[in-house]
Design a protein around this motif. Structure first.
Motif, PDB file in Angstrom:
ATOM      1  N   GLU A  13       0.842  -1.195   0.000  1.00 14.56           N
ATOM      2  CA  GLU A  13       0.000   0.000   0.000  1.00 14.56           C
ATOM      3  C   GLU A  13       0.875   1.242   0.000  1.00 14.56           C
ATOM      4  OE1 GLU A  13      -2.841   2.285   3.226  1.00 14.56           O
ATOM      5  OE2 GLU A  13      -3.025   0.092   3.074  1.00 14.56           O
ATOM      6  N   VAL A  14       0.509   2.228  -0.820  1.00 16.63           N
ATOM      7  CA  VAL A  14       1.207   3.509  -0.826  1.00 16.63           C
ATOM      8  C   VAL A  14       0.182   4.631  -0.784  1.00 16.63           C
ATOM      9  CG1 VAL A  14       3.190   2.620  -2.122  1.00 16.63           C
ATOM     10  CG2 VAL A  14       1.279   3.680  -3.355  1.00 16.63           C
ATOM     11  N   ILE A  35      -0.355  -2.380  -6.813  1.00 14.14           N
ATOM     12  CA  ILE A  35      -0.201  -1.710  -5.529  1.00 14.14           C
ATOM     13  C   ILE A  35      -1.489  -0.962  -5.209  1.00 14.14           C
ATOM     14  CG2 ILE A  35       1.041   0.127  -4.313  1.00 14.14           C
ATOM     15  CD1 ILE A  35       3.518  -0.615  -5.901  1.00 14.14           C
ATOM     16  N   VAL A  36      -1.978  -1.121  -3.986  1.00 13.16           N
ATOM     17  CA  VAL A  36      -3.176  -0.413  -3.541  1.00 13.16           C
ATOM     18  C   VAL A  36      -2.783   1.011  -3.153  1.00 13.16           C
ATOM     19  CG1 VAL A  36      -5.001  -0.314  -1.802  1.00 13.16           C
ATOM     20  CG2 VAL A  36      -4.308  -2.520  -2.755  1.00 13.16           C
ATOM     21  N   VAL A  46      -5.676   1.441  -7.778  1.00 16.48           N
ATOM     22  CA  VAL A  46      -4.463   0.629  -7.840  1.00 16.48           C
ATOM     23  C   VAL A  46      -3.550   1.184  -8.915  1.00 16.48           C
ATOM     24  CG1 VAL A  46      -5.653  -1.464  -7.067  1.00 16.48           C
ATOM     25  CG2 VAL A  46      -5.443  -1.004  -9.522  1.00 16.48           C
ATOM     26  N   VAL A  47      -2.304   0.790  -8.865  1.00 14.93           N
ATOM     27  CA  VAL A  47      -1.364   1.128  -9.920  1.00 14.93           C
ATOM     28  C   VAL A  47      -0.607  -0.145 -10.277  1.00 14.93           C
ATOM     29  CG1 VAL A  47       0.459   1.853  -8.309  1.00 14.93           C
ATOM     30  CG2 VAL A  47       0.494   2.678 -10.663  1.00 14.93           C
ATOM     31  N   VAL A  91      -7.503  -5.049 -14.662  1.00 10.35           N
ATOM     32  CA  VAL A  91      -6.548  -5.002 -13.555  1.00 10.35           C
ATOM     33  C   VAL A  91      -6.231  -6.426 -13.098  1.00 10.35           C
ATOM     34  CG1 VAL A  91      -7.185  -2.714 -12.705  1.00 10.35           C
ATOM     35  CG2 VAL A  91      -8.461  -4.713 -11.922  1.00 10.35           C
ATOM     36  N   LYS A  92      -5.118  -6.570 -12.400  1.00 17.13           N
ATOM     37  CA  LYS A  92      -4.696  -7.876 -11.898  1.00 17.13           C
ATOM     38  C   LYS A  92      -4.865  -7.996 -10.388  1.00 17.13           C
ATOM     39  CE  LYS A  92      -1.285  -8.450 -15.594  1.00 17.13           C
ATOM     40  NZ  LYS A  92      -2.104  -9.424 -16.315  1.00 17.13           N
ATOM     41  N   ILE A  93      -5.415  -6.946  -9.772  1.00 20.67           N
ATOM     42  CA  ILE A  93      -5.548  -6.920  -8.319  1.00 20.67           C
ATOM     43  C   ILE A  93      -6.794  -6.128  -7.972  1.00 20.67           C
ATOM     44  CG2 ILE A  93      -3.987  -4.932  -8.280  1.00 20.67           C
ATOM     45  CD1 ILE A  93      -3.221  -5.589  -5.462  1.00 20.67           C
ATOM     46  N   ALA A  94      -7.490  -6.542  -6.934  1.00 21.86           N
ATOM     47  CA  ALA A  94      -8.650  -5.797  -6.462  1.00 21.86           C
ATOM     48  C   ALA A  94      -8.665  -5.814  -4.939  1.00 21.86           C
ATOM     49  CB  ALA A  94      -9.951  -6.390  -7.004  1.00 21.86           C
ATOM     50  N   PRO A  95      -9.074  -4.707  -4.313  1.00 20.40           N
ATOM     51  CA  PRO A  95      -9.172  -4.688  -2.859  1.00 20.40           C
ATOM     52  C   PRO A  95     -10.379  -5.500  -2.395  1.00 20.40           C
ATOM     53  CG  PRO A  95     -10.011  -2.644  -3.755  1.00 20.40           C
ATOM     54  CD  PRO A  95      -9.431  -3.417  -4.914  1.00 20.40           C
TER      55      PRO A  95
END
Length: 379
Positions: A13-14, A35-36, A46-47, A91-95
């Motif tokens: 996380e950033v 990255i969240v 995300v990035v 995207v490849k990631i989700a919260p």
């Protein structure tokens, strides 16, 4: 199976005010899928590597300038719906949320690992992309970057002068090369360094030998090979021949998990937020009209991918649209560009109509869908 069995509380996380230099170093050091990004303690998006590659911004730019909205999911969400959200969000990631609280993340890899044994019902040729965009090994890195950006993709097969497969260049290869070179060179004329890197031939940074798959292999075998080699896609080659017949990626496999057995057309729209002046219903009706009018074929699944270019006409962005159908007579697609998503969609639809007319003697793929769905239901 729901996401409660898959999601993990560990994630990178950033803050939205963080500088791109630090984010780039995180990708180099930890190689996360994404990255969240939070702002004032709240989820902002995300990035990923693609956002960093497409950005020509300086290292001291805030990460908020390249953050991408990503759908959030509940811990109780179904795997199939989560897969659809990841595909449509590109995207490849989700919260993942538990009530109002950010619990953790779910990634493409986590989902595919969870359903891996069920993927033996799919063969590579049933999900691979056959209209592959490649590049010559003598072409510059700058040209490779432009081709990746223009087509909204993350990998290019590299061909030699005889058209044979020589390597693969990915967004990850380019990001790693740029970071590595900057660390080696230290401070100095950054603009000059970048110009020099962009002029280098793709041959200097491509990955070789290439990890490949054949059309008759199962998706389970292909995904296992991706995991073993830490890659996100495989070039599909004819048996014993180093030629490019297609490309299969983790996203292609993830998309197969979203297929349904409903009578109505199952449609996915990647980058759905670009679809401002037309509706999902219009997209579905238009595609069904093509199928009924020209081929009387049953369309089980449609994937519409929108990609925005920087070029604009009187404030309206140039959009690229790709339509890919899975039907009872095989795969068929069409692509086109236009100003605004609606214009681009109809240009691609016209191309699709012409391609539908050329379908002949392709075997139905209804059976593998049913096999996959039954296996997923057993999990």
């Amino acid at each position: 199976m729901n996401i409660a069995d898959i999601a993990v509380p560990e994630y990178v996380e950033v803050d939205a005010d963080e500088r791109l230099a630090k984010v780039r170093s995180i990708f180099e050091r930890e190689n996360p899928k994404g990255i969240v990004v939070t702002e004032d303690g709240e989820y902002a998006g995300v990035v990923g590597e693609k956002q960093l590659l497409r950005s020509r911004m300086e290292d001291d730019t805030k990460v908020s300038a390249v953050v991408k909205p990503a759908p959030s999911v509940k811990r109780t969400e179904d795997v199939r719906e989560t897969a659809r959200l990841l595909v449509e969000g590109d995207v490849k990631i989700a919260p993942v949320y538990e009530g109002e609280k950010l619990y953790g993340i779910v990634t493409v890899d986590q989902i595919l690992e969870a359903v891996l044994e069920s993927l033996d019902a799919i063969t590579v040729d049933q999900i691979a992309t056959t209209d592959v965009i490649g590049i010559n090994e003598k072409d510059s890195v700058g040209r490779a970057i432009n081709r990746l950006r223009e087509n909204g993709i993350s990998r290019l097969p590299v061909l030699d002068d005889d058209g044979m497969l020589a390597g693969v260049v990915t967004t990850n290869d380019i990001v790693e090369f740029v970071v590595r070179d900057q660390e080696r060179q230290g401070s100095g004329d950054r603009a000059g360094d970048i110009d020099r890197m962009l002029d280098l031939p793709v041959y200097d940074i491509m990955s070789s030998p290439v990890v490949t798959a054949t059309a008759d292999e199962t998706a389970e075998e292909a995904v296992s090979r991706m995991f073993d080699n830490e890659v996100s896609g495989l070039v599909v080659t004819p048996e014993g021949i180093e030629a490019v017949a297609g490309m299969v990626t983790k996203t292609d496999v993830l998309r197969a998990l979203t297929f349904t057995e409903e009578d109505s057309l199952d449609v996915q729209i990647t980058n759905v937020d670009l679809l401002e002046h037309t509706s999902r219903e219009h997209v579905v009706e238009s595609i069904e009209s093509v199928a009924d009018k020209y081929a009387q074929m049953q369309v089980m699944h449609a994937h519409v991918r929108l990609h925005q270019h920087k070029e604009k006409l009187r404030g309206t962005p140039l959009i690229q649209c790709q339509i890919r159908l899975r039907t009872d007579q095989g795969q068929v697609g069409g692509s086109g560009e236009g100003y605004g998503a609606e214009h681009a969609f109809h240009v691609a639809l016209d191309k699709l109509e012409r391609n539908v007319l050329e379908i002949k003697g392709v075997n139905a793929d209804e059976e593998y869908r049913g096999q996959l769905l039954r296996k997923l239901g057993e999990l």
